[in-house]
Scaffold this active site. Structure first.
Site, PDB file in Angstrom:
ATOM      1  N   ASP A  60       0.863  -1.172   0.000  1.00  0.00           N
ATOM      2  CA  ASP A  60       0.000   0.000   0.000  1.00  0.00           C
ATOM      3  C   ASP A  60       0.913   1.240   0.000  1.00  0.00           C
ATOM      4  O   ASP A  60       2.138   1.153   0.163  1.00  0.00           O
ATOM      5  CB  ASP A  60      -0.959  -0.003   1.195  1.00  0.00           C
TER       6      ASP A  60
HETATM    7  C1  NOJ Z   1      -4.006   3.920   0.119  1.00  0.00           C
HETATM    8  C2  NOJ Z   1      -5.187   3.019   0.275  1.00  0.00           C
HETATM    9  O1  NOJ Z   1      -5.122   2.342   1.504  1.00  0.00           O
HETATM   10  C3  NOJ Z   1      -5.335   1.999  -0.841  1.00  0.00           C
HETATM   11  O2  NOJ Z   1      -6.561   1.336  -0.682  1.00  0.00           O
HETATM   12  C4  NOJ Z   1      -5.232   2.655  -2.171  1.00  0.00           C
HETATM   13  O3  NOJ Z   1      -5.407   1.699  -3.194  1.00  0.00           O
HETATM   14  C5  NOJ Z   1      -3.885   3.338  -2.269  1.00  0.00           C
HETATM   15  N1  NOJ Z   1      -3.794   4.355  -1.234  1.00  0.00           N
HETATM   16  C6  NOJ Z   1      -3.645   3.980  -3.640  1.00  0.00           C
HETATM   17  O4  NOJ Z   1      -4.432   5.075  -3.801  1.00  0.00           O
END
Ligand code: NOJ
Length: 761
Positions: free
Chosen positions: A286
């Site tokens: 993430d």
């Molecule tokens: C953080 C989020 O937790 C995740 O779900 C998302 O896909 C990513 N950012 C990218 O935007």
């Protein structure tokens, strides 16, 4: 067993799992990637593991930006968050024309519930219990996203959660692992279709691996800790189902698991995901999750990057840990060349599977972008899907459906708000193009009824909180008049009307990422408005906008009707009007429990019994209960009303004793005893009455959504096999045990007909 034989067996087992879970090894791909990697420098290999965010590429000149420089050097694997086919085309051109090996980039975006045509938020979508519709919504999202340059989506989010304080419950499919698994599969099929190389399919990314939905207190990014038994039996199933459905990639979660952040957790990524489940795709972290491991307390950037690579991460989202430290770590002998090669190979394989090496521009056809986004056809599909996601929570005196006549007062801070209708994660949507409730209702009644409108109050009256809930540009239209002025205006139009529709709830940004709430009541100022409206004596239908279960005990006791409409997407206002005026008979059923109050959380239907369950009902001294509230939810999992009334006959089994692999059928007659044709989701639950480990009081094992004409009766039949009896025992072995089981069928997880069966090996 000698060592060689043990090794052979473990390889054979891993191989057989991967054969069922993922497509067969592709020799051509293998050869292609091998040859390409033979030409790559260490920097270029590490570059493939780097996933920066668009930032300067979007805002600056593509050709002069810092990221473009890196792309030319072959030190970028993909980019997230660039939108439009034209922009993506420009960047891709830099990669394939100006970098040494001309390796194309992957482009990823959070296409979570639609691209430009927005569908209901995932939690709402799950309430349709309609897997075909859910798959279709992902298919349309993929078609639109791929027409505009994207080839990779960070979806589906399959985290099971039992805590409505957590804002991200809006992004998932609720609390049930069985339903969650089926939805995960449907979404992956929708995104990836039958061929990832087609220019209208995109690669899915299952997230967040793992257990993110269990963050303590529902506070965003918080710690998670649970037993392995619970992981396997209650939380892992949807991730595993997604792998079995062939998901091309997996995203790690921010939380720790067993004391090790998920992005550095070898047990999770290598042992469970790859070895036990046979996952053959690539793992991306993430956003900045690698450097965040330093904050968790695992060491400096070089150390945490090493941990992540060795644990199984292939791509570093935005963190730059791999980009800036792996070369040094290799020199110092902290990581091996083959670990870097393996990660690089997996990223290149993903690009190969997407067909990017055949045609790096296959997803940037500007003609498609012009013609295939936000089409009438897609909006119709979104409207139809949205009607199926609405859950009718209360309907006294059959106030609904409304007649298209007389005067209707539409009141509330969300009555005339287009921008908030899409809910969380609608990064490619043009918010003002969504249909507000006011527009939808006006369209529905035409000239045959009068609609009066007043705002009545703000979403919240606290200006600091108001700015926190509109950070991403979905305005709440904060009104500076006093609360009493606004309420008085609303009461005045209510008095002139035959019925009041109160559009209340949360702004879109009160759920989603980093939108945890410690109080899940309606904001106090909205409650005040509702009380004043009810005091007029007029019937009041509450239409709720929210991304999580709310605590609605007072509203349930006092409002005439309650319609749960979540955030339904581009066509929200039309879909709600379809239901309010009876064009569509609502049939959605909750996929998360609504508690009576926040102190009951976590409250979920598939809980354990404890050694001291209630016998007579609340309150019982020295039994498991509270002094001040019963153990019952306000609305249970699976609950939802319609304009029809469904009655259930007796539940019958084809046999009450069974042996081994026998198939047992459970059937029940369901009658539509109401005046309207309607759909009912018939649910089957099972309780293993005695086992070697404690089992939940009930678990969903099947459901069927059926259509019944008014007055019609249908026999609904479920097939049960030993697969439905299986669970992970304390050795984490997945099997079933002989004994008695209770089978229950009904229209929600509380009101069930039940019979027992004895099933032996
Ligand atoms: C953080 C989020 O937790 C995740 O779900 C998302 O896909 C990513 N950012 C990218 O935007």
């Amino acid at each position: 067993m000698n060592k060689l034989k043990a090794l052979f067996l473990s390889v054979a087992v891993a191989f057989s799992i991967s054969m069922t879970a993922q497509p067969k090894a592709d020799l051509k791909m293998d050869q292609f990637v091998r040859t390409l990697m033979g030409k790559m420098t260490l920097d270029e290999k590490i570059g493939q593991l780097h996933l920066p965010v668009a930032a300067d590429v979007v805002t600056g000149q593509a050709n002069s930006s810092e990221t473009a420089k890196f792309i030319r050097q072959g030190r970028v694997g993909g980019i997230l968050n660039i939108k439009t086919a034209a922009k993506i085309h420009t960047i891709q051109k830099v990669a394939v024309e100006e970098s040494r090996l001309k390796i194309p980039l992957m482009f990823g975006l959070d296409v979570i519930h639609g691209y430009q045509t927005m569908f209901p938020i995932p939690l709402a979508l799950s309430c349709s219990w309609d897997l075909k519709l859910i798959e279709q919504s992902a298919r349309i999202a993929a078609q639109e996203a791929s027409a505009d340059g994207q080839c990779w989506t960070f979806s589906p989010m399959v985290d099971i959660s039992r805590d409505p304080r957590w804002g991200r419950v809006s992004e998932g499919s609720g609390e049930d692992p069985y339903l969650g698994s089926l939805i995960a599969k449907a979404m992956i099929n929708g995104y990836q279709g039958d061929d990832l190389k087609k220019n209208n399919t995109i690669m899915a990314c299952v997230k967040h691996f793992a257990l993110y939905g269990a963050v303590e207190a529902g506070r965003e990014y918080n710690t998670t800790d649970m037993s392995r038994l619970r992981m396997y039996n209650e939380y892992f199933a949807p991730y595993k189902a997604a792998v079995e459905a062939g998901a091309g990639s997996v995203m790690t979660s921010f939380n720790e698991v067993d004391g090790i952040p998920a992005s550095g957790n070898k047990w999770l990524m290598t042992d469970v995901l790859r070895k036990q489940w046979g996952f053959g795709g690539f793992i991306v972290t993430d956003y900045t999750a690698i450097p965040e491991m330093s904050e968790h307390g695992l060491g400096d950037l070089q150390q945490v990057s090493k941990i992540a690579l060795q644990a199984g991460v292939d791509m570093d989202m935005v963190g730059e840990g791999f980009l800036t430290t792996l070369k040094k770590s290799l020199k110092e002998g902290l990581v091996t060349q083959s670990q870097i090669d393996m990660a690089c190979r997996r990223v290149l394989e993903a690009k190969y599977k997407l067909g990017l090496f055949d045609d790096p521009f296959r997803y940037c056809d500007e003609e498609r972008a012009k013609n295939e986004l936000f089409t009438t056809e897609n909006r119709m599909a979104a409207r139809n899907t949205a009607t199926q996601a609405i859950v009718l929570l209360k309907n006294s005196n059959q106030i609904l459906p409304l007649k298209r006549r007389g005067t209707i007062a539409l009141v509330g801070p969300l009555a005339d708000n287009k921008e908030n209708m899409t809910g969380t994660w609608s990064v490619a949507a043009d918010y003002p193009k969504s249909v507000s409730l006011l527009t939808g209702m006006r369209e529905a009644v035409g000239t045959s009824a009068t609609i009066l409108m007043a705002k009545g109050t703000n979403v919240v009256n606290d200006t600091a909180l108001n700015s926190r809930i509109s950070i991403f540009g979905k305005p709440t239209y904060y009104d500076n008049r006093t609360q009493s002025e606004m309420v008085a205006e609303a009461v005045a139009i209510a008095k002139k009307s035959d019925v009041v529709i109160a559009a209340l709830g949360e702004a879109a940004e009160m759920s989603g990422e980093c939108a945890s709430r410690s109080d899940i009541n309606l904001p106090e100022n909205q409650k005040e408005l509702l009380k004043a409206l009810l005091a007029t004596g007029k019937p009041v239908v509450v239409v709720l906008f929210n991304g999580r279960p709310l605590s609605l005990s007072w509203e349930n006791a006092n409002a005439t009707a309650i319609v749960e409409s979540w955030f339904l997407g581009s066509e929200a206002g039309n879909a709600i009007a379809d239901v309010l005026f009876g064009k569509v008979n609502p049939s959605g059923k909750l996929t998360m429990t609504f508690p009576q109050n926040i102190g009951q959380i976590p409250l979920y239907y598939n809980h354990k019994n404890t050694g001291r369950p209630l016998v007579k009902g609340w309150f019982e001294k020295f039994h498991s209960n509270f002094l001040d509230v019963s153990n019952e939810p306000l609305y249970p999992f699976g609950y939802g009303l319609g304009y029809s009334l469904f009655s259930y006959g007796d539940l019958k089994l084809s046999a009450t004793t069974a042996k081994g692999n026998q198939i047992i059928s459970a059937s029940i007659a369901v009658t539509n005893a109401g005046q309207f044709d309607g759909d009912e989701t018939v649910q089957l639950y099972l309780h293993d009455l005695a086992a070697s480990v404690t089992r939940p009081v009930k678990e969903l094992k099947g459901f069927q959504k059926i259509a019944l004409k008014a007055g019609e009766t249908k026999e609904v039949s479920f097939k049960l096999s030993v697969d439905d009896l299986k669970f992970y025992n304390s050795d984490l072995k997945y099997d079933w045990e002989s004994g008695d089981f209770e089978i229950m069928v009904g229209g929600n997880s509380r009101d069930l007909k039940s019979v027992k069966i004895n099933w032996v090996k």
